[in-house]
Design an enzyme around this catalytic site. Structure first.
Site, PDB file in Angstrom:
ATOM      1  N   ARG A 173     -24.177 -33.478   2.886  1.00 51.57           N
ATOM      2  CA  ARG A 173     -23.775 -34.903   2.960  1.00 51.57           C
ATOM      3  C   ARG A 173     -22.545 -34.911   4.413  1.00 51.57           C
ATOM      4  O   ARG A 173     -21.944 -35.382   4.460  1.00 51.57           O
ATOM      5  CB  ARG A 173     -23.056 -35.144   1.868  1.00 51.57           C
ATOM      6  CG  ARG A 173     -23.612 -35.361   0.570  1.00 51.57           C
ATOM      7  CD  ARG A 173     -24.941 -36.226   0.669  1.00 51.57           C
ATOM      8  NE  ARG A 173     -25.601 -36.056  -0.808  1.00 51.57           N
ATOM      9  CZ  ARG A 173     -26.691 -35.373  -0.837  1.00 51.57           C
ATOM     10  NH1 ARG A 173     -27.211 -34.545   0.288  1.00 51.57           N
ATOM     11  NH2 ARG A 173     -27.415 -35.076  -1.916  1.00 51.57           N
ATOM     12  N   SER A 224     -22.255 -41.729  -5.311  1.00 54.62           N
ATOM     13  CA  SER A 224     -21.301 -40.391  -5.537  1.00 54.62           C
ATOM     14  C   SER A 224     -20.024 -40.418  -4.912  1.00 54.62           C
ATOM     15  O   SER A 224     -20.178 -40.656  -3.489  1.00 54.62           O
ATOM     16  CB  SER A 224     -21.760 -39.143  -5.508  1.00 54.62           C
ATOM     17  OG  SER A 224     -22.906 -38.998  -6.393  1.00 54.62           O
ATOM     18  N   GLU A 294     -17.103 -38.364  -0.340  1.00 58.39           N
ATOM     19  CA  GLU A 294     -18.468 -38.583   0.252  1.00 58.39           C
ATOM     20  C   GLU A 294     -18.470 -39.943   0.780  1.00 58.39           C
ATOM     21  O   GLU A 294     -19.261 -40.013   1.986  1.00 58.39           O
ATOM     22  CB  GLU A 294     -19.513 -38.185  -0.890  1.00 58.39           C
ATOM     23  CG  GLU A 294     -20.878 -38.339  -0.145  1.00 58.39           C
ATOM     24  CD  GLU A 294     -21.853 -38.169  -1.299  1.00 58.39           C
ATOM     25  OE1 GLU A 294     -21.751 -37.047  -2.041  1.00 58.39           O
ATOM     26  OE2 GLU A 294     -22.887 -38.597  -1.288  1.00 58.39           O
TER      27      GLU A 294
HETATM   28  C1  FAD Z   1     -26.533 -46.512  -6.506  1.00 58.29           C
HETATM   29  C2  FAD Z   1     -26.228 -45.387  -5.074  1.00 58.29           C
HETATM   30  C3  FAD Z   1     -26.867 -44.169  -5.328  1.00 58.29           C
HETATM   31  C4  FAD Z   1     -26.829 -43.397  -4.301  1.00 58.29           C
HETATM   32  N1  FAD Z   1     -27.527 -42.227  -4.379  1.00 58.29           N
HETATM   33  C5  FAD Z   1     -27.346 -41.336  -3.315  1.00 58.29           C
HETATM   34  C6  FAD Z   1     -28.273 -40.173  -3.375  1.00 58.29           C
HETATM   35  O1  FAD Z   1     -28.865 -39.859  -4.335  1.00 58.29           O
HETATM   36  N2  FAD Z   1     -27.973 -39.358  -2.368  1.00 58.29           N
HETATM   37  C7  FAD Z   1     -27.380 -39.345  -1.319  1.00 58.29           C
HETATM   38  O2  FAD Z   1     -27.262 -38.713  -0.241  1.00 58.29           O
HETATM   39  N3  FAD Z   1     -26.586 -40.687  -1.172  1.00 58.29           N
HETATM   40  C8  FAD Z   1     -26.666 -41.770  -2.016  1.00 58.29           C
HETATM   41  N4  FAD Z   1     -25.937 -42.896  -2.178  1.00 58.29           N
HETATM   42  C9  FAD Z   1     -25.322 -43.176  -0.815  1.00 58.29           C
HETATM   43  C10 FAD Z   1     -25.829 -44.006   0.048  1.00 58.29           C
HETATM   44  O3  FAD Z   1     -26.943 -44.701  -0.171  1.00 58.29           O
HETATM   45  C11 FAD Z   1     -26.382 -43.150   1.234  1.00 58.29           C
HETATM   46  O4  FAD Z   1     -25.398 -42.261   1.796  1.00 58.29           O
HETATM   47  C12 FAD Z   1     -27.005 -43.887   2.362  1.00 58.29           C
HETATM   48  O5  FAD Z   1     -27.763 -42.858   3.091  1.00 58.29           O
HETATM   49  C13 FAD Z   1     -26.138 -44.486   3.270  1.00 58.29           C
HETATM   50  O6  FAD Z   1     -27.045 -45.559   3.969  1.00 58.29           O
HETATM   51  P1  FAD Z   1     -26.426 -46.758   4.408  1.00 58.29           P
HETATM   52  O7  FAD Z   1     -27.379 -47.430   5.452  1.00 58.29           O
HETATM   53  O8  FAD Z   1     -26.126 -47.692   3.373  1.00 58.29           O
HETATM   54  O9  FAD Z   1     -25.254 -46.606   5.364  1.00 58.29           O
HETATM   55  P2  FAD Z   1     -23.766 -47.318   5.403  1.00 58.29           P
HETATM   56  O10 FAD Z   1     -23.184 -47.458   4.068  1.00 58.29           O
HETATM   57  O11 FAD Z   1     -24.050 -48.771   6.245  1.00 58.29           O
HETATM   58  O12 FAD Z   1     -22.960 -46.357   6.581  1.00 58.29           O
HETATM   59  C14 FAD Z   1     -22.811 -45.151   6.148  1.00 58.29           C
HETATM   60  C15 FAD Z   1     -21.877 -44.499   7.565  1.00 58.29           C
HETATM   61  O13 FAD Z   1     -23.109 -44.421   8.406  1.00 58.29           O
HETATM   62  C16 FAD Z   1     -22.623 -45.232   9.724  1.00 58.29           C
HETATM   63  N5  FAD Z   1     -23.918 -45.733  10.109  1.00 58.29           N
HETATM   64  C17 FAD Z   1     -24.797 -46.404   9.642  1.00 58.29           C
HETATM   65  N6  FAD Z   1     -25.799 -46.570  10.253  1.00 58.29           N
HETATM   66  C18 FAD Z   1     -25.506 -46.063  11.421  1.00 58.29           C
HETATM   67  C19 FAD Z   1     -26.251 -46.051  12.990  1.00 58.29           C
HETATM   68  N7  FAD Z   1     -27.383 -46.493  13.039  1.00 58.29           N
HETATM   69  N8  FAD Z   1     -25.324 -45.453  14.029  1.00 58.29           N
HETATM   70  C20 FAD Z   1     -24.380 -44.945  13.618  1.00 58.29           C
HETATM   71  N9  FAD Z   1     -23.696 -44.698  12.537  1.00 58.29           N
HETATM   72  C21 FAD Z   1     -24.327 -45.613  11.413  1.00 58.29           C
HETATM   73  C22 FAD Z   1     -21.582 -46.249   9.223  1.00 58.29           C
HETATM   74  O14 FAD Z   1     -20.733 -46.451  10.163  1.00 58.29           O
HETATM   75  C23 FAD Z   1     -20.899 -45.561   8.088  1.00 58.29           C
HETATM   76  O15 FAD Z   1     -20.160 -44.221   8.659  1.00 58.29           O
HETATM   77  C24 FAD Z   1     -26.127 -43.879  -3.070  1.00 58.29           C
HETATM   78  C25 FAD Z   1     -25.472 -45.232  -3.077  1.00 58.29           C
HETATM   79  C26 FAD Z   1     -25.515 -45.937  -4.246  1.00 58.29           C
HETATM   80  C27 FAD Z   1     -24.641 -47.337  -4.188  1.00 58.29           C
END
Ligand code: FAD
Length: 298
Positions: A173, A224, A294
């Site tokens: 992560r 998480s 995380e």
């Molecule tokens: C119900 C649920 C289940 C989940 N299950 C998992 C799982 O099984 N495994 C797992 O790893 N995660 C899980 N997650 C967490 C999350 O979905 C992941 O970490 C996901 O990859 C985040 O993507 P996002 O687009 O929502 O990022 P965001 O939440 O929008 O951003 C996360 C970080 O990345 C940065 N960021 C986003 N896009 C860019 C970009 N283009 N350039 C630079 N920085 C950027 C943001 O500034 C922030 O710091 C879960 C979340 C939920 C709500």
């Protein structure tokens, strides 16, 4: 107070909304208003928006699906640049599957599957975008996105750069991009194996089933909250401390999956931070383990 010249220039770059509540933009359904929510519709607009913020020294946060962030309740002094308009996915001339930063992981997996390209299917239930997943090295059931990345197009200090896989770091992560404001991810090239459709589909269905069984928490969350510490799952440690269901205001340690904190509908950021603080102290007290976050606290 945002520089009026910035606003003038921004109007020439792309669409934006004013005074947007982040509770409408994050899966936690928590967060106060940002003065500007910037909505580039393609990578050029995205690059221009990032450069503009940098030139005017405007604090900004890049947001994908907002599924791994906890946003403050008030007094927010940054603008958000959303990547959700960067949603193209295709096989490029080099033969790589190329996905722009805002492509949802579910769409990425579906596109790969339709092209009989295997490997990414365990990511199917993660509600994030490609950009956010690369920042977090998102993964599930032993598979991580970083394993399949060939190169990443980024904006680094205003300059476009292609980072090849040998120059990228992937940890649990964690990646080259975690906690760094230096990079804006524009798009990602994936190298995937040609496989039979039925084989890929079976793995995808398995991932969907497993997730439904273990992680259907029923309330808004950011997944998480803590990282795994060695072999020990935070959910196990938290449960052993008797904290399943522990609640402050509207934030609760999920009664289904103790690694999640859920928003009962009226949680504030402060409520979640208090739960985090309490849980960390108790786990440290009982097991000597310091739980690392995380989720990203904005
Ligand atoms: C119900 C649920 C289940 C989940 N299950 C998992 C799982 O099984 N495994 C797992 O790893 N995660 C899980 N997650 C967490 C999350 O979905 C992941 O970490 C996901 O990859 C985040 O993507 P996002 O687009 O929502 O990022 P965001 O939440 O929008 O951003 C996360 C970080 O990345 C940065 N960021 C986003 N896009 C860019 C970009 N283009 N350039 C630079 N920085 C950027 C943001 O500034 C922030 O710091 C879960 C979340 C939920 C709500």
């Amino acid at each position: 107070m945002i520089n009026p010249q910035f606003i003038q220039k921004l109007k020439q770059v792309c669409e934006f909304d004013k005074n947007v509540a982040l509770k409408e933009k994050t899966t936690f359904r928590i967060g106060g208003k940002v003065p500007f929510f910037i909505k580039p519709m393609n990578s050029q607009e995205f690059i221009d928006a990032v450069r503009l913020c940098q030139n005017f020294r405007i604090k900004y946060v890049i947001m994908g699906a907002g599924s791994n962030v906890l946003a403050p309740d008030a007094n927010i002094d940054f603008v958000v640049i959303s990547t959700l308009g960067l949603n193209k996915c295709y096989i490029n001339r080099l033969g790589f599957l190329y996905a722009e930063a805002g492509v949802r992981l579910a769409d990425l997996v579906r596109f790969a599957t339709n092209n009989e390209l295997g490997g990414l299917e365990y990511l199917i239930g993660i509600p994030g975008t490609v950009g956010g997943a690369v920042v977090m090295n998102a993964g599930a059931f032993g598979s991580e996105i970083g394993n399949f990345v060939e190169y990443i197009d980024i904006l680094e200090n205003g300059r476009m750069v292609r980072l090849k896989k040998e120059n990228l770091f992937w940890g649990y992560r964690h990646s080259t991009f975690t906690n760094s404001k230096k990079y804006a991810i524009i798009g990602v090239g994936f190298w995937l194996k040609k496989e039979r459709l039925d084989v890929i589909t079976k793995r995808m269905q398995y991932a969907i089933l497993l997730r439904a069984k273990t992680q259907k928490v029923g309330y808004p969350s950011a997944g998480s909250v803590f990282k795994k510490s060695g072999d020990l799952a935070p959910a196990y440690l938290i449960e052993q401390c008797g904290l399943k269901g522990y609640t402050v205001g509207g934030a609760q340690v999920s009664t289904v999956h103790s690694g999640y904190i859920v928003n009962l509908g009226y949680s504030t950021c402060q409520d979640v931070l208090k739960v985090i603080h309490y849980v960390r102290n108790k786990v440290k007290e009982n097991f000597g383990v310091t739980l690392e976050l995380e989720i990203i606290v904005l």
